[in-house]
Design an enzyme around this catalytic site. Structure first.
Site, PDB file in Angstrom:
ATOM      1  N   LYS A 183       2.207  31.925  89.452  1.00  0.00           N
ATOM      2  CA  LYS A 183       0.775  31.620  89.600  1.00  0.00           C
ATOM      3  C   LYS A 183       0.037  31.885  88.294  1.00  0.00           C
ATOM      4  O   LYS A 183      -1.172  31.687  88.204  1.00  0.00           O
ATOM      5  CB  LYS A 183       0.162  32.462  90.720  1.00  0.00           C
ATOM      6  CG  LYS A 183       0.718  32.114  92.108  1.00  0.00           C
ATOM      7  CD  LYS A 183       0.017  32.903  93.178  1.00  0.00           C
ATOM      8  CE  LYS A 183       0.867  33.116  94.403  1.00  0.00           C
ATOM      9  NZ  LYS A 183       0.776  32.053  95.389  1.00  0.00           N
ATOM     10  N   CYS A 203      -0.728  32.556 104.584  1.00  0.00           N
ATOM     11  CA  CYS A 203       0.008  33.825 104.714  1.00  0.00           C
ATOM     12  C   CYS A 203      -0.957  34.990 104.905  1.00  0.00           C
ATOM     13  O   CYS A 203      -0.758  36.074 104.328  1.00  0.00           O
ATOM     14  CB  CYS A 203       0.913  34.083 103.507  1.00  0.00           C
ATOM     15  SG  CYS A 203       2.161  32.831 103.289  1.00  0.00           S
ATOM     16  N   HIS A 213      -2.567  39.385 101.953  1.00  0.00           N
ATOM     17  CA  HIS A 213      -1.497  38.385 102.082  1.00  0.00           C
ATOM     18  C   HIS A 213      -0.327  39.070 102.790  1.00  0.00           C
ATOM     19  O   HIS A 213      -0.128  40.277 102.641  1.00  0.00           O
ATOM     20  CB  HIS A 213      -1.097  37.958 100.667  1.00  0.00           C
ATOM     21  CG  HIS A 213      -0.134  36.815 100.575  1.00  0.00           C
ATOM     22  ND1 HIS A 213       1.204  36.968 100.816  1.00  0.00           N
ATOM     23  CD2 HIS A 213      -0.313  35.520 100.255  1.00  0.00           C
ATOM     24  CE1 HIS A 213       1.810  35.806 100.633  1.00  0.00           C
ATOM     25  NE2 HIS A 213       0.911  34.904 100.293  1.00  0.00           N
ATOM     26  N   ASP A 228      -2.096  44.462  94.738  1.00  0.00           N
ATOM     27  CA  ASP A 228      -1.503  43.134  94.648  1.00  0.00           C
ATOM     28  C   ASP A 228      -2.407  42.306  93.728  1.00  0.00           C
ATOM     29  O   ASP A 228      -3.467  41.836  94.133  1.00  0.00           O
ATOM     30  CB  ASP A 228      -1.427  42.522  96.055  1.00  0.00           C
ATOM     31  CG  ASP A 228      -0.957  41.079  96.028  1.00  0.00           C
ATOM     32  OD1 ASP A 228      -0.651  40.554  94.944  1.00  0.00           O
ATOM     33  OD2 ASP A 228      -0.906  40.468  97.120  1.00  0.00           O
ATOM     34  N   GLN A 251      -3.387  37.099  92.539  1.00  0.00           N
ATOM     35  CA  GLN A 251      -4.427  36.094  92.282  1.00  0.00           C
ATOM     36  C   GLN A 251      -5.371  36.526  91.156  1.00  0.00           C
ATOM     37  O   GLN A 251      -6.232  35.748  90.742  1.00  0.00           O
ATOM     38  CB  GLN A 251      -5.251  35.828  93.558  1.00  0.00           C
ATOM     39  CG  GLN A 251      -4.484  35.182  94.688  1.00  0.00           C
ATOM     40  CD  GLN A 251      -4.090  33.733  94.407  1.00  0.00           C
ATOM     41  OE1 GLN A 251      -4.598  33.079  93.480  1.00  0.00           O
ATOM     42  NE2 GLN A 251      -3.168  33.205  95.191  1.00  0.00           N
TER      43      GLN A 251
HETATM   44  C1  LIG Z   1      -2.592  37.436  97.092  1.00  0.00           C
HETATM   45  C2  LIG Z   1      -1.135  37.059  97.094  1.00  0.00           C
HETATM   46  N1  LIG Z   1      -0.215  38.027  97.138  1.00  0.00           N
HETATM   47  C3  LIG Z   1       1.094  37.769  97.124  1.00  0.00           C
HETATM   48  C4  LIG Z   1       1.557  36.476  97.082  1.00  0.00           C
HETATM   49  C5  LIG Z   1       3.039  36.241  97.092  1.00  0.00           C
HETATM   50  O1  LIG Z   1       3.492  35.776  95.861  1.00  0.00           O
HETATM   51  P1  LIG Z   1       5.054  35.423  95.725  1.00  0.00           P
HETATM   52  O2  LIG Z   1       5.299  34.358  96.764  1.00  0.00           O
HETATM   53  O3  LIG Z   1       5.210  34.899  94.349  1.00  0.00           O
HETATM   54  O4  LIG Z   1       5.800  36.628  96.011  1.00  0.00           O
HETATM   55  C6  LIG Z   1       0.646  35.425  97.048  1.00  0.00           C
HETATM   56  C7  LIG Z   1       1.117  34.029  97.056  1.00  0.00           C
HETATM   57  O5  LIG Z   1       0.548  33.166  97.696  1.00  0.00           O
HETATM   58  C8  LIG Z   1      -0.743  35.722  97.034  1.00  0.00           C
HETATM   59  O6  LIG Z   1      -1.657  34.757  96.983  1.00  0.00           O
END
Ligand SMILES: Cc1ncc(COP(=O)(O)O)c(C=O)c1O
Length: 397
Positions: free
Chosen positions: A215, A355, A115, A189, A192
């Site tokens: 999430k 993204c 992402h 990260d 998810q």
């Molecule tokens: C895999 C992953 N990492 C990071 C993020 C970013 O999360 P946040 O917008 O809460 O910072 C997302 C959000 O879509 C995501 O799916």
């Protein structure tokens, strides 16, 4: 096998009381269960005060609620409260880590499925990026990754636990062990993963693990960073200001201990308390139950979507290798049109590059449509998705 968790749980989410909504977008943001709303309202109604600074009763109560939530949130993923930092979201936590860890002249291993939150911050460090490619079914090329580590000089390996597009679950523990042996830090990260899988950050053996509240059935405005104590201590703060100092003179600040040194300014108090209620709620359901439920729905979705002509699914072919989400494309129809037509029938799915533009380029897509599952979904929701796709194909025939 009967789905055991979904029917009762739908009633826990006020937004889902709206007529005709089939919410298949929990990968973008989850719905908020009533206990989370209640916990936040309780703070605002009965304990509204700033935390840490006040000496009077209400402030002490607010501090207890806030720090109590930190303990429960940490325990939820096997971490210690003293090694658990609150940020605004996962993105901010990943920026904090990337800026602190890497700079020009460093080598950082990244994967093609990241992402932008775990990609752009590393690009902004000026470090040399070494990309790990994917096989045709969306799994990491581990030989390439381990080859980078063996070549030496890698400062950090940054990767997602579960891909937000492919659903792929990456072998984080194995990668972290290999990275450690090669003297590299591992930054994961887990955005998810935490709402879907039982996560123990100590067992995983990574140096930093990041996720986001909204999430994971919590409110927006709070992200979480867990780290190994020494790794956190070595990391400089990203934001300076109140609360994060031990003392300040004209010559400069002396930073407070971890986690305080990373939490400048007034914290997202209600949100942290809300996230504490979310992990209690999710923990009471049990991550094994959540996983079993999402496995069943994902397997059903893969099976149903693969019967549709002109529909291609990205990512691993089996539900076991995936978190609970499925991205797909429909021949001859832009993913936004797919999502819009499906959406006009009340079925909420996400369309776009998610993204993950580097991944889109690798897959040869501009965009995909994504359905993501949660504890409230049922097989009927998947059926509604399939009916929606058939309608899309009729419209564009
Ligand atoms: C895999 C992953 N990492 C990071 C993020 C970013 O999360 P946040 O917008 O809460 O910072 C997302 C959000 O879509 C995501 O799916």
């Amino acid at each position: 096998m009967a789905i055991t968790v979904a029917p009762d749980l739908r009633a826990e989410f006020p937004t889902l009381e709206r007529e005709g909504i089939v919410y298949l977008d929990s990968g973008a943001t989850s719905q908020t269960p009533r206990p989370v709303l209640a916990a936040m309202e309780d703070y605002y109604t009965h304990h509204r005060a700033s935390v840490h600074r006040g000496v009077y009763a209400v402030a002490a109560e607010a501090t207890d609620l806030f720090e109590g939530a930190r303990h429960r949130i940490a325990r939820f993923v096997g971490a210690e409260a003293r090694n658990t930092v609150f940020t605004r979201n996962a993105t901010e936590a990943l920026n904090l880590v990337a800026r602190g860890v890497a700079g020009p002249g460093d080598r950082v291993v990244l994967t093609e499925m990241e992402h932008h939150s775990n990609l752009v911050p590393w690009q902004m460090t000026g470090a040399e990026l070494l990309w790990v490619g994917l096989d045709a079914e969306g799994r990491l090329d581990l030989d390439q990754l381990y080859g980078y580590l063996e070549a030496g000089g890698v400062k950090a390996v940054a990767l997602t636990h579960v891909s937000n597009v492919l659903g792929t679950i990456n072998p984080v523990a194995e990668i972290a062990a290999r990275a450690r042996a090669a003297g590299a830090l591992t930054v994961v990260d887990g955005t998810q993963a935490v709402p879907r899988l039982a996560v123990d950050v100590v067992e995983l053996g990574c140096d930093f693990y990041v996720w986001t509240g909204h999430k994971a059935y919590g409110p927006t405005g709070v992200g979480v960073l867990h780290g190994r104590r020494e790794a956190l201590e070595a990391l400089p703060p990203l934001i300076g200001g109140g609360h994060m100092i031990a003392s300040v003179t004209k010559d400069g600040p002396r930073f407070a201990e971890v986690p305080t040194k990373f939490e400048a300014g007034t914290s997202a108090i209600a949100e942290v308390i809300g996230l504490g209620a979310a992990v209690d709620w999710l923990g009471a359901i049990g991550l094994d139950t959540v996983r079993a439920h999402e496995l069943e729905l994902t397997a059903y979705a893969l099976e149903q979507l693969s019967t549709l002509e002109g529909v291609s699914i990205d990512g691993p072919p089996t539900a076991e290798e995936r978190g609970g989400l499925v991205s797909f494309t429909v021949d001859g129809v832009h993913p936004h049109d797919v999502a819009e037509i499906i959406g006009s029938r009340g079925v909420c799915v996400r369309a776009g590059h998610h993204c993950a533009q580097v991944l889109m380029a690798v897959l040869g897509h501009q965009a995909t449509t994504r359905a993501s599952f949660s504890v409230h979904n049922t097989k009927e929701d998947v059926d509604a998705l399939v009916a929606g796709i058939l309608r899309v194909q009729e419209v564009f025939a």
